[in-house]
Every structure is written in C-alpha cells, then in structure tokens.
Design an enzyme around this catalytic site. Structure first.
Site, PDB file in Angstrom:
ATOM      1  N   TYR A  71       0.923  -1.149  -0.002  1.00 16.58           N
ATOM      2  CA  TYR A  71      -0.168   0.013  -0.068  1.00 16.58           C
ATOM      3  C   TYR A  71       0.854   1.201  -0.183  1.00 16.58           C
ATOM      4  O   TYR A  71       0.745   2.292  -0.605  1.00 16.58           O
ATOM      5  CB  TYR A  71      -0.910   0.144   1.339  1.00 16.58           C
ATOM      6  N   SER A 116      -2.572  13.429   8.218  1.00 17.04           N
ATOM      7  CA  SER A 116      -3.423  13.063   6.971  1.00 17.04           C
ATOM      8  C   SER A 116      -4.991  13.140   7.917  1.00 17.04           C
ATOM      9  O   SER A 116      -5.271  12.603   8.924  1.00 17.04           O
ATOM     10  CB  SER A 116      -3.267  11.615   6.515  1.00 17.04           C
ATOM     11  N   GLN A 118      -3.712  18.066   6.721  1.00 14.29           N
ATOM     12  CA  GLN A 118      -4.344  17.749   5.503  1.00 14.29           C
ATOM     13  C   GLN A 118      -5.438  17.440   5.351  1.00 14.29           C
ATOM     14  O   GLN A 118      -6.062  16.765   6.132  1.00 14.29           O
ATOM     15  CB  GLN A 118      -3.181  16.762   4.648  1.00 14.29           C
ATOM     16  N   TYR A 135      -8.865  16.601   2.715  1.00 15.00           N
ATOM     17  CA  TYR A 135      -9.366  16.150   1.111  1.00 15.00           C
ATOM     18  C   TYR A 135     -10.649  16.583   0.890  1.00 15.00           C
ATOM     19  O   TYR A 135     -11.210  17.414   1.728  1.00 15.00           O
ATOM     20  CB  TYR A 135      -9.450  14.599   1.271  1.00 15.00           C
ATOM     21  N   LYS A 153      -2.407  20.967  -2.513  1.00 18.31           N
ATOM     22  CA  LYS A 153      -1.389  19.908  -2.850  1.00 18.31           C
ATOM     23  C   LYS A 153      -1.887  19.216  -4.167  1.00 18.31           C
ATOM     24  O   LYS A 153      -3.033  18.810  -3.976  1.00 18.31           O
ATOM     25  CB  LYS A 153      -1.120  18.992  -1.468  1.00 18.31           C
ATOM     26  N   HIS A 169       1.003  13.007  -6.324  1.00 20.77           N
ATOM     27  CA  HIS A 169       0.468  11.963  -5.305  1.00 20.77           C
ATOM     28  C   HIS A 169       1.601  10.723  -5.315  1.00 20.77           C
ATOM     29  O   HIS A 169       1.074   9.643  -5.101  1.00 20.77           O
ATOM     30  CB  HIS A 169      -0.904  11.650  -5.574  1.00 20.77           C
ATOM     31  N   ARG A 195       0.578   7.902  -7.450  1.00 20.42           N
ATOM     32  CA  ARG A 195      -0.665   6.844  -6.979  1.00 20.42           C
ATOM     33  C   ARG A 195      -2.049   7.170  -7.317  1.00 20.42           C
ATOM     34  O   ARG A 195      -2.856   6.808  -7.197  1.00 20.42           O
ATOM     35  CB  ARG A 195      -0.669   6.903  -5.403  1.00 20.42           C
TER      36      ARG A 195
END
Length: 379
Positions: free
Chosen positions: A24, A106, A127, A129, A251, A275, A278
């Site tokens: 991962y 995260s 961070q 999303y 980002k 990323h 990814r």
C-alpha cells in the site's frame, strides 16, 4: 537501483510489514510508470560542483510562513500512518519535532488530532481532502483550529481514487481481503504484536470522532470512495479560504495554469505533486513539472514539492529545480515501519547530513543560495 538510506529502510520495512501494508505504501497506480519516473527523472539532475569557497559557515535553516525549520523538509501527510508503527502518527510527530521540522497529519490518520497535538509542543500541520460531506470538513477544520494546527494542506488531486492494482493483489482490497490481512499478520509476528495487538484501536480516528462510530480499516476504501467529490472546483474552495485564517497550501499541482489559478485563488503555497505516482499514471514526474511551474509563479507563492525524493541530495536537486521546500512521504514511512520514532529521526539526520554535503560541494552557504545555477549544463 537507488542506493540510499531510504533503500535500506525500505528493505527493513518490507521484511517487517504484512504485504498488504507494505505494498500500500510502496505502490502506485496502473503500471507504476510515474512512480518510477519520479525517482529516475530526479536522479538524472546533475549538480554543478564548486570548490575552494570557504564553506565553514553553512546553514540549513529555512523559514516557512514564519516558522523556522532546521532544514527545508516537511513530513507529508500519509494515510494510515498508525498502521505502520504503534500509534504511528504520534511517533512520527515526535520525530519531526525533535529534528526541527513540521509533521503533517492526514485526514485518514489512525490517531485523531486530539491524540497527536498534546504529544508535541511544535505546531502541527493538517491535510484535508475534498469530500462530499462538507459538514465533516467543517468539523475537522474546527477541531484542527482548536488543537493549534497552524497550516492547512488541501489535497486536490484525488477527486476519485487511482487504480492501484497492487492493493488488489496484496489484500488491501479485493476478494477475501480481510481474511488475507489476518493471515498475513499471523505470518509477521513482530508487527502483529507491536501494532496489531498493542497499537489498537485500528481506527480512522478523525473520521470516527465525527461519525461517533468506529471506522475500521475494512471501511476505509469504501468510505473514501463514497465521499470523494468529482464535482469540486475552485469556487467550492472559497469557504475554506474564508474559514481558515492560517497558511493554506494546495497539494497536487502539476499544470502551470493550475498553479496560476492557485495564486489567483489566494493560496499561500502549492505542492507540485503527482501523489507519489498513486493517482494518474503516465503524468509528468514532479522533477519535470517543477521547473515549468517555478518559471510561472516563483515568488508569487511558496513552492513545495514531493514525489521521488529518496535522499538529502534529492532535496537539494528539487531546490535547484525551483522548490522553496520539500515534503517526504514514503521514505519516512519505511523508517517508521522499521524502527519507529528512532528510525524516522535517524533517516532525517542522514538527510540532513546529505544536504550539508551537497551544499558544501556546490558552494551554497544557505538554502536561499541553491537555485537553477546549481544545475550542471552539458557543453
């Protein structure tokens, strides 16, 4: 093969971790072409050696948004960090603090914000999303503010998850994934004891705090897939700019026009990033995208960069290509998985020494003296 401290820690992490966790963090999307190019394109950058410059006075210190860093490095946000070492976000934050650099948590961390910030004195970065559930976004931003987070890193290159086929093969996702993960954990007793047993709860702490219910690893992929927002646009970010009064970094920028839009939007910084290879495979490496973006917006906005950095020498290469500061993800997770906080501190100390050596031999006495002129040109 790149020989570096990161390579050694990668091997140690692979030996210790269950395969689903190693792959991962180690993998990319599709055929992983961009993942490979991130490293190889950066390795191709030749620096100009300069000698006899009296380098006895040399400083790696760097100022970012009024915060003094011991070197131009920030620990990137990495999802599930707490699965790589016992309460991994806490250990990584402590390592970053000891080494004098910021740690970025995260959204999809194992440890919640409220567990990490009391463990350190240095202000943390956070961070976020772009998600459909705006109430979650507001909730977590309010909690970040209350916990003293200074800088918000807003990730915009993940409106939908990339096709990461390694995860399907490894057991992170796909048929019988939970059974496969359990069997892999049994086969890796050191990890099973340290993290699997003593590192509980295995939870997405920030999400569970909002939902008032446990969000386990098995729910991770599904929850993210259901909540990523493909309709997001710059206008949708305006409320975040109004709400967040600290530094705001966007980002996931690879395109020059997107970088200009970030300046117009009023962002304080951008991270030139794919990323880590990814998301969309086949896009330009960060090392190739960075100079184009730097030519367009350098000086108008703070330029960060990640993807492909495997040594302190790579940090100097990125600065020479136009970055103001770099961010590390994979490399520090390898070290965290292998040796916990001590591993991260050791890796960062090696990076620090490698930066110092590169600066000494390129004649740069300060971080600000590293630039395009530091790159060797073929005659």
């Amino acid at each position: 093969m790149v020989i570096s401290a990161t390579t050694d820690y990668r091997a140690a992490a692979q030996a210790k971790l269950p395969p689903f966790l190693f792959h991962y963090i180690d993998g990319g999307s599709y055929t992983e072409t961009t993942l490979k190019n991130n490293v190889s394109d950066l390795q191709d950058i030749a620096l100009k050696q300069k000698v006899l410059n009296d380098m006895s006075e040399l400083s790696l210190e760097h100022d970012v948004f009024g915060e003094k860093l011991s070197m131009p490095v920030v620990l990137s946000p990495v999802g599930l960090t707490g699965m790589y070492a016992r309460r991994g976000e806490v250990q990584a934050a402590k390592a970053a603090e000891k080494m004098g650099i910021p740690f970025t948590m995260s959204t999809v961390s194992v440890c919640p914000i409220e567990e990490v910030t009391p463990a350190i004195k240095r202000p943390m970065w956070f961070q976020l999303y772009v998600l459909k559930d705006r109430e979650f976004m507001k909730n977590v931003l309010e909690r970040a503010k209350a916990a003293g987070v200074t800088t918000l890193v807003f990730t915009v290159d993940m409106p939908t998850p990339g096709a990461r086929y390694r995860d399907m093969h490894s057991g992170m996702s796909g048929p019988y994934a939970e059974f496969r993960r359990v069997m892999q954990a049994v086969a890796h007793p050191s990890w099973a004891m340290d993290v699997g047993l003593l590192g509980k709860p295995h939870d997405l702490g920030n999400i569970s705090a909002y939902r008032n219910k446990t969000t386990k690893l098995g729910d991770y992929i599904g929850w993210l897939g259901d909540n990523f927002d493909t309709s997001i646009s710059w206008q949708d970010l305006e409320w975040i700019r109004e709400f967040w009064d600290g530094p705001l970094i966007i980002k996931g920028i690879l395109d020059v026009e997107d970088a200009k839009d970030a300046v117009r939007f009023g962002a304080d910084g951008i991270v030139v990033s794919n990323h880590g290879g990814r998301q969309l495979d086949g896009v330009m490496s960060s090392a190739k995208a960075l100079p184009l973006i730097a030519d367009a917006v350098k000086g108008d906005i703070k330029l960060f960069v990640d993807s492909g950095i495997r040594s302190g020498l790579d940090v100097v290469r990125m600065l020479a290509l136009g970055a103001d500061c770099t961010m590390l993800g994979r490399s520090y997770i390898y070290a965290l998985a292998a040796r916990g906080q001590q591993g991260v501190e050791h890796l960062l100390s090696l990076y620090q020494n490698e930066i110092r050596v590169a600066m000494t031999l390129t004649g740069a006495k300060s971080i600000g003296e590293i630039g395009n002129h530091s790159i060797a040109r073929a005659m």
